[in-house]
Design a protein around this motif. Sequence first.
Motif, PDB file in Angstrom:
ATOM      1  N   VAL A  24       0.979  -1.260   0.140  1.00  0.00           N
ATOM      2  CA  VAL A  24       0.127   0.060   0.046  1.00  0.00           C
ATOM      3  C   VAL A  24       0.963   1.209  -0.148  1.00  0.00           C
ATOM      4  O   VAL A  24       1.703   1.322   0.816  1.00  0.00           O
ATOM      5  N   VAL A  72     -12.281   1.878   4.172  1.00  0.00           N
ATOM      6  CA  VAL A  72     -11.178   2.351   4.807  1.00  0.00           C
ATOM      7  C   VAL A  72     -11.247   2.181   6.433  1.00  0.00           C
ATOM      8  O   VAL A  72     -12.384   2.516   6.652  1.00  0.00           O
ATOM      9  N   THR A 115      -6.180   6.981  -0.050  1.00  0.00           N
ATOM     10  CA  THR A 115      -5.749   5.713   0.566  1.00  0.00           C
ATOM     11  C   THR A 115      -6.093   4.508  -0.416  1.00  0.00           C
ATOM     12  O   THR A 115      -5.378   3.759  -0.820  1.00  0.00           O
ATOM     13  N   LEU A 116      -7.398   4.509  -0.889  1.00  0.00           N
ATOM     14  CA  LEU A 116      -8.000   3.630  -1.845  1.00  0.00           C
ATOM     15  C   LEU A 116      -7.148   3.360  -2.834  1.00  0.00           C
ATOM     16  O   LEU A 116      -6.666   2.268  -3.551  1.00  0.00           O
ATOM     17  N   HIS A 173      -3.880   1.247  -2.817  1.00  0.00           N
ATOM     18  CA  HIS A 173      -4.062  -0.244  -2.578  1.00  0.00           C
ATOM     19  C   HIS A 173      -2.953  -0.897  -3.431  1.00  0.00           C
ATOM     20  O   HIS A 173      -3.030  -0.835  -4.721  1.00  0.00           O
ATOM     21  N   SER A 174      -2.419  -2.089  -2.860  1.00  0.00           N
ATOM     22  CA  SER A 174      -1.409  -2.755  -3.507  1.00  0.00           C
ATOM     23  C   SER A 174      -1.800  -3.548  -4.688  1.00  0.00           C
ATOM     24  O   SER A 174      -1.090  -3.569  -5.691  1.00  0.00           O
ATOM     25  N   LYS A 193      -2.579 -11.499  -4.493  1.00  0.00           N
ATOM     26  CA  LYS A 193      -2.523 -10.695  -3.221  1.00  0.00           C
ATOM     27  C   LYS A 193      -2.567 -11.633  -1.973  1.00  0.00           C
ATOM     28  O   LYS A 193      -3.068 -12.712  -1.932  1.00  0.00           O
ATOM     29  N   CYS A 220     -10.559  -5.853  -1.269  1.00  0.00           N
ATOM     30  CA  CYS A 220     -11.621  -5.232  -0.750  1.00  0.00           C
ATOM     31  C   CYS A 220     -12.785  -4.831  -1.879  1.00  0.00           C
ATOM     32  O   CYS A 220     -12.456  -4.746  -3.214  1.00  0.00           O
ATOM     33  N   CYS A 234     -11.655  -2.124  -4.406  1.00  0.00           N
ATOM     34  CA  CYS A 234     -10.725  -2.711  -5.610  1.00  0.00           C
ATOM     35  C   CYS A 234     -11.457  -3.412  -6.538  1.00  0.00           C
ATOM     36  O   CYS A 234     -11.239  -3.506  -7.678  1.00  0.00           O
TER      37      CYS A 234
END
Length: 514
Positions: free
Chosen positions: A396, A430, A442-443, A446-447, A469, A474, A477
Amino acid sequence: MLQPSTVSWTALITAYMDAGRFQEAVGVARNEFASGMRPDGFTAVRVLTACARVTDLVTGEAVWRLAEQEGIAGSVFVATAALDLYVKCGEMEKAREVFDRMQDKDVVAWSAMVGGYASNGLPREALELFFAMQAEGMRPDCYTVVGALSACTRLGALDLGRRAVGMLRWDEFLDNPVLGTALIDMYAKCGSTGEAWTVFQQMRKRDIVVWNAMILGLGMTGQEKIAFALAGQMEKSGMTLNDNTFLGLLCSCTHTGLVKDGRWYFRNMTQLYHISPRIEHYGCMVDLLSRAGLLEEARQMIEDMPIQANAVIWGALLGGCKIHRDADLAEHVLKQLIRLEPWNSGNYVMLSNIYSNSGRWEDAAKLRLEMKEKGVEKVPASSWVEFDGKVHEFRVGDKSHPLSDQIYMKLEELGMEMKAMGYKPTTEVVMFDIEDEEKEHTLVHHSEKIAIAFSLLTTKPGETIRVTKNLRVCSDCHTAIKLISRITNREIIVRDNNRFHCFRDGHCSCNDYW
């Protein structure tokens, strides 16, 4: 016998091992060494092997020290047995020390290390050693390749898996059910079901394990109808469906939310085939019911189980609580999970997310404080993609990659296009109580989104993107990746720690049932 010799002791140890009574074999060995007897090479190998089978590290290490004192530790057979002991006990650093000190490494030693890294959650190290083996001119055997394929499966590294396949003759895969199963599993879990099917069709020796691997591979990639048909074909060919067959069928139902079919298979497994459900079968059913919102039915199934529910069972119910925002039931489930695995951060994080989604920010903050006081650390989310013979890992907000600037520019570009299509970030996923604008930021980072952006930059138009992953994808995503697949006209395959998602033209194989 008044004075049993080393040969006598070894014969007795071997007899117990041949009878499958390994714990007793270790006990005999302890008596032998307590009497002052010193091991020869053959004795050391047998005792180390017995210790490996029962994961008795204490006795095994004592034998290994005696072997070093007696000057027999340099034997490739003794060293390989010690290496195998450490591998079976999960002590990979000690196993590597033994391996590195070996003067003449045979294929068995290489295979033990590659397989050990793969089975102990170190797939990168497994592949690194596997290809180092090739560089030293050592030809891998089938067990080494199985270990390498297992590592590729874990990483979702399809191209590296193809390279590993090229080290054996194709006929070896078609005639060896163990190799064939590993290859089918690798292709399926890397999202290449077509290649898995080709291997299955061409195999000349197909035992029930091979059939089950194909059924599971089809089910987890959203091709449940073909999986069901294959089970029917399996019966017509004269094979009897076993517990693993039904596990594959139930996984198929779980992946696509087929509650009615799941109930039917679960009932028939017990009533028609007289197969007692294992904990894994109950896990599939609880997961299926929980995701469908049938939380009380899932809870009742747990209470009626003839075996004690484990963390996987309760975790499935907790996942359903998160989807359907049942914080009260989630609190009950979490108490069970904390009792079973008190240091698993995922349990705390999921409940904290439920609190956050319900606006219970104070409860979420208390839970995070409790985690801190207990020393429970959150497992960081990571996503992997394979490119140019390497596995690239992202976390992240990761900015350590050389292409970071281009990756984040690509994310901004995609974000603008998605918003033009009506996309609104699902900020409720979140965890922290922060402003919506910061939540959106933040969203975006995401990785899995970072990994996809990297793949869009480094692969050719039209190429399939494969992401693995370590945690669940989430809901935000999931929605975003559907739009990205439509915008870029790409097939995007994401495998998280719970299920398989195949995104094509704005749709997902799991039918949004995650």
